[in-house]
Design a protein around this motif. Structure first.
Motif, PDB file in Angstrom:
ATOM      1  N   LYS A  76       5.067   5.733 -47.471  1.00 44.55           N
ATOM      2  CA  LYS A  76       4.133   6.864 -47.437  1.00 44.55           C
ATOM      3  C   LYS A  76       4.839   8.199 -47.614  1.00 44.55           C
ATOM      4  N   GLY A  77       6.176   8.175 -47.587  1.00 49.05           N
ATOM      5  CA  GLY A  77       6.940   9.400 -47.786  1.00 49.05           C
ATOM      6  C   GLY A  77       7.261  10.153 -46.520  1.00 49.05           C
ATOM      7  N   ASP A  78       7.051   9.538 -45.355  1.00 51.50           N
ATOM      8  CA  ASP A  78       7.374  10.200 -44.086  1.00 51.50           C
ATOM      9  C   ASP A  78       8.882  10.310 -43.912  1.00 51.50           C
ATOM     10  N   THR A  79       9.317  11.485 -43.481  1.00 52.65           N
ATOM     11  CA  THR A  79      10.729  11.664 -43.154  1.00 52.65           C
ATOM     12  C   THR A  79      10.940  11.367 -41.671  1.00 52.65           C
ATOM     13  N   LEU A  80      12.201  11.297 -41.277  1.00 52.14           N
ATOM     14  CA  LEU A  80      12.490  11.077 -39.860  1.00 52.14           C
ATOM     15  C   LEU A  80      11.968  12.223 -39.000  1.00 52.14           C
ATOM     16  N   ASP A  81      11.990  13.427 -39.538  1.00 57.36           N
ATOM     17  CA  ASP A  81      11.428  14.562 -38.813  1.00 57.36           C
ATOM     18  C   ASP A  81       9.941  14.364 -38.540  1.00 57.36           C
ATOM     19  N   ASP A  82       9.223  13.834 -39.536  1.00 60.27           N
ATOM     20  CA  ASP A  82       7.786  13.588 -39.376  1.00 60.27           C
ATOM     21  C   ASP A  82       7.531  12.572 -38.268  1.00 60.27           C
ATOM     22  N   VAL A  83       8.270  11.478 -38.310  1.00 59.21           N
ATOM     23  CA  VAL A  83       8.114  10.426 -37.308  1.00 59.21           C
ATOM     24  C   VAL A  83       8.507  10.934 -35.922  1.00 59.21           C
ATOM     25  N   HIS A  84       9.611  11.673 -35.881  1.00 59.00           N
ATOM     26  CA  HIS A  84      10.112  12.199 -34.617  1.00 59.00           C
ATOM     27  C   HIS A  84       9.092  13.122 -33.949  1.00 59.00           C
ATOM     28  N   MET A  85       8.452  13.965 -34.725  1.00 59.36           N
ATOM     29  CA  MET A  85       7.458  14.893 -34.178  1.00 59.36           C
ATOM     30  C   MET A  85       6.302  14.131 -33.519  1.00 59.36           C
ATOM     31  N   LEU A  86       5.810  13.074 -34.186  1.00 58.50           N
ATOM     32  CA  LEU A  86       4.699  12.294 -33.642  1.00 58.50           C
ATOM     33  C   LEU A  86       5.115  11.542 -32.375  1.00 58.50           C
ATOM     34  N   LEU A  87       6.345  11.046 -32.362  1.00 60.30           N
ATOM     35  CA  LEU A  87       6.839  10.344 -31.178  1.00 60.30           C
ATOM     36  C   LEU A  87       6.937  11.282 -29.987  1.00 60.30           C
ATOM     37  N   CYS A  88       7.372  12.511 -30.234  1.00 50.69           N
ATOM     38  CA  CYS A  88       7.498  13.490 -29.152  1.00 50.69           C
ATOM     39  C   CYS A  88       6.129  13.847 -28.565  1.00 50.69           C
ATOM     40  N   LYS A  89       5.113  13.882 -29.418  1.00 52.41           N
ATOM     41  CA  LYS A  89       3.757  14.151 -28.950  1.00 52.41           C
ATOM     42  C   LYS A  89       3.268  13.031 -28.041  1.00 52.41           C
ATOM     43  N   ASP A  90       3.501  11.786 -28.441  1.00 53.20           N
ATOM     44  CA  ASP A  90       3.129  10.639 -27.605  1.00 53.20           C
ATOM     45  C   ASP A  90       3.881  10.660 -26.281  1.00 53.20           C
ATOM     46  N   MET A  91       5.160  10.979 -26.356  1.00 51.11           N
ATOM     47  CA  MET A  91       5.978  11.005 -25.147  1.00 51.11           C
ATOM     48  C   MET A  91       5.471  12.069 -24.177  1.00 51.11           C
ATOM     49  N   SER A  92       5.087  13.216 -24.685  1.00 51.41           N
ATOM     50  CA  SER A  92       4.640  14.310 -23.819  1.00 51.41           C
ATOM     51  C   SER A  92       3.335  13.978 -23.118  1.00 51.41           C
ATOM     52  N   GLU A  93       2.471  13.197 -23.775  1.00 59.42           N
ATOM     53  CA  GLU A  93       1.159  12.903 -23.205  1.00 59.42           C
ATOM     54  C   GLU A  93       1.138  11.610 -22.407  1.00 59.42           C
ATOM     55  N   LEU A  94       1.848  10.571 -22.897  1.00 65.62           N
ATOM     56  CA  LEU A  94       1.693   9.239 -22.308  1.00 65.62           C
ATOM     57  C   LEU A  94       2.991   8.616 -21.803  1.00 65.62           C
ATOM     58  N   CYS A 107      16.821  -9.885 -43.609  1.00 69.54           N
ATOM     59  CA  CYS A 107      16.592  -9.538 -42.196  1.00 69.54           C
ATOM     60  C   CYS A 107      17.157  -8.169 -41.845  1.00 69.54           C
ATOM     61  N   GLU A 108      17.109  -7.258 -42.805  1.00 68.68           N
ATOM     62  CA  GLU A 108      17.513  -5.875 -42.584  1.00 68.68           C
ATOM     63  C   GLU A 108      16.270  -4.989 -42.549  1.00 68.68           C
ATOM     64  N   ILE A 109      16.312  -3.973 -41.701  1.00 67.71           N
ATOM     65  CA  ILE A 109      15.173  -3.058 -41.605  1.00 67.71           C
ATOM     66  C   ILE A 109      15.162  -2.148 -42.826  1.00 67.71           C
ATOM     67  N   VAL A 110      14.022  -2.099 -43.508  1.00 64.93           N
ATOM     68  CA  VAL A 110      13.907  -1.286 -44.722  1.00 64.93           C
ATOM     69  C   VAL A 110      12.839  -0.200 -44.590  1.00 64.93           C
ATOM     70  N   GLU A 111      12.063  -0.240 -43.501  1.00 61.79           N
ATOM     71  CA  GLU A 111      10.967   0.713 -43.366  1.00 61.79           C
ATOM     72  C   GLU A 111      10.584   0.858 -41.893  1.00 61.79           C
ATOM     73  N   MET A 112      10.201   2.064 -41.534  1.00 64.74           N
ATOM     74  CA  MET A 112       9.714   2.302 -40.177  1.00 64.74           C
ATOM     75  C   MET A 112       8.612   3.344 -40.216  1.00 64.74           C
ATOM     76  N   GLN A 113       7.702   3.273 -39.261  1.00 58.42           N
ATOM     77  CA  GLN A 113       6.658   4.279 -39.161  1.00 58.42           C
ATOM     78  C   GLN A 113       6.146   4.371 -37.727  1.00 58.42           C
ATOM     79  N   HIS A 114       5.583   5.529 -37.423  1.00 59.95           N
ATOM     80  CA  HIS A 114       5.056   5.787 -36.094  1.00 59.95           C
ATOM     81  C   HIS A 114       3.767   5.011 -35.878  1.00 59.95           C
TER      82      HIS A 114
END
Length: 395
Positions: A76-94, A107-114
């Motif tokens: 989808k074109g998300d950068t690590l900064d994009d994912v990191h921002m969403l994770l921080c929002k979840d962490m702050s609330e929940l 068996c290598e990781i090729v993709e990650m998303q929030h």
């Protein structure tokens, strides 16, 4: 009083039961604890401000390794900064985060998303206390729609995804069980500040009552301004009689169906109609017009103490006393004070930051290519910049 004597007066913050029809552990009595808490936070202006500040400090200025922060991590074109921002929002609330990863045939990781933390539920533990899958649904309240139809909370609408386990033999077994790599759903790394396989309570949970009270106080203030009566005075005047005659010469008085008094009351409500004069016509009063001053009831003063204590407790729950002291004028508003406040709050969020750093470290140690040679996943803390406006103008 002894602790055991108080057990009947207190209750668990989260009731966890097993929902057999869905094969999950309920997150709260109605399985909607995270959704309910987020709604309470959003409805309180004070809590929203504190939660956003908490998220901002967890995120900091982003990863120290700039090249790493710009790395694209999914299709989808998300950068690590994009994912990191969403994770921080979840962490702050929940107080929890969830990341989905996909593997290649090696068996290598090729993709990650929030993955929104409120969308995740734990399945039941086995006899060894192991939770094998994370159940993911876009909306556990069942109100979200797709193609005009509600996504009901049923097994066929839930994705049961394997928990994070980067061992090759485990991944190969999961791929085989799925019927091939093209059918494999990947894994979810689910992390809770409350510990392994334990639903966390949000940072604002301890002041949930105060946050709801803050919303109620806002509603009172709104209705006080918008719906209260603010006429300056009422003036009473005499009403003339409209007498007519029928065909036989008899007097006929017009029937009074006038509802102008009710309409006038509506026109005197709210802030835009403040200080208007209300006229009341009397039918049989022979005296001169009389002006009666009116004093409306202002409800703001009734809740002054409650308002102040509610705001103070919400700030305290988020560890933001320095900003509260600045807000009420207890300390001055200066650069030195703000610098101290920033330094203080960076220490408050360090635990959450370290957990996110460890999470990224775990994932990228199994990434298909070397993305961060320094293995530095730390975040640059926020700093108060003096004369920021001047600096920006000089760029």
């Amino acid at each position: 009083m002894r602790v055991r004597d108080l057990k009947k007066k207190s209750s668990n913050r989260i009731d966890t039961s097993y929902l057999q029809n869905l094969g999950i552990q309920a997150y709260g009595q109605d399985n909607l604890y995270p959704q309910t808490l987020k709604n309470i936070i959003a409805a309180s202006s004070t809590a929203s401000e504190c939660s956003d500040r908490f998220a901002d400090f967890i995120e900091g200025n982003g990863f120290r390794e700039v090249a790493f922060s710009k790395y694209v991590v999914n299709r989808k074109g998300d950068t690590l900064d994009d994912v990191h921002m969403l994770l921080c929002k979840d962490m702050s609330e929940l107080n929890g985060i969830a990341i989905h990863v996909n593997y290649n045939v090696f068996c290598e990781i090729v993709e990650m998303q929030h993955v929104p933390f409120e969308n995740c539920r734990l399945t039941e533990e086995d006899e060894n206390g192991y939770v094998a899958k994370i159940a993911v649904h876009p909306d556990w309240s069942g109100k979200k729609t797709r193609k005009g139809k509600a996504l009901q909370v049923k097994k066929e609408n839930i994705d049961y995804i394997d928990v994070f386990n980067p061992k090759k033999d485990v991944i190969l077994a999961q791929i085989e069980a799925a019927g091939g790599i093209e059918y494999y759903k990947g894994q979810i790394l689910w992390v809770s500040m409350a510990g392994k396989n334990t639903y966390p309570v949000g940072k604002g949970d301890r002041v949930a009552t105060e946050m709801s009270t803050d919303e109620g106080l806002s509603n009172v203030k709104y209705r006080n301004v918008r719906n209260n009566f603010f006429p300056g005075a009422m003036i009473f005047t005499k009403k003339g009689s409209n007498i007519t005659f029928d065909e036989e010469g008899n007097e006929v008085k017009d029937t009074d169906d006038d509802d102008s008094f009710s309409n006038t009351l509506i026109q005197l409500q709210g802030d835009t109609n403040a200080a208007k004069i209300m006229e009341v016509t009397l039918e049989n009063d022979e005296e001169k017009p009389e002006i009666v001053n009116m004093n409306s009831q202002n409800y703001d003063k009734e809740f002054t103490v409650t308002d102040a204590s509610v705001v103070e407790r919400i700030y305290s729950a988020y560890g933001q006393e320095p900003w509260y002291c600045i807000r009420i004028g207890k300390v001055g508003f200066s650069g030195d004070i703000l610098e101290d406040a920033f330094e203080y709050y960076n220490s408050i969020v360090s635990k959450q930051q370290r957990l996110i750093e460890r999470t990224f470290s775990r994932i990228f140690s199994y990434w298909y290519e070397v993305v961060n040679p320094s293995n530095d996943y730390s975040v640059e803390p926020l700093k108060y910049v003096r004369n920021a406006a001047v600096s920006n103008n000089n760029r």
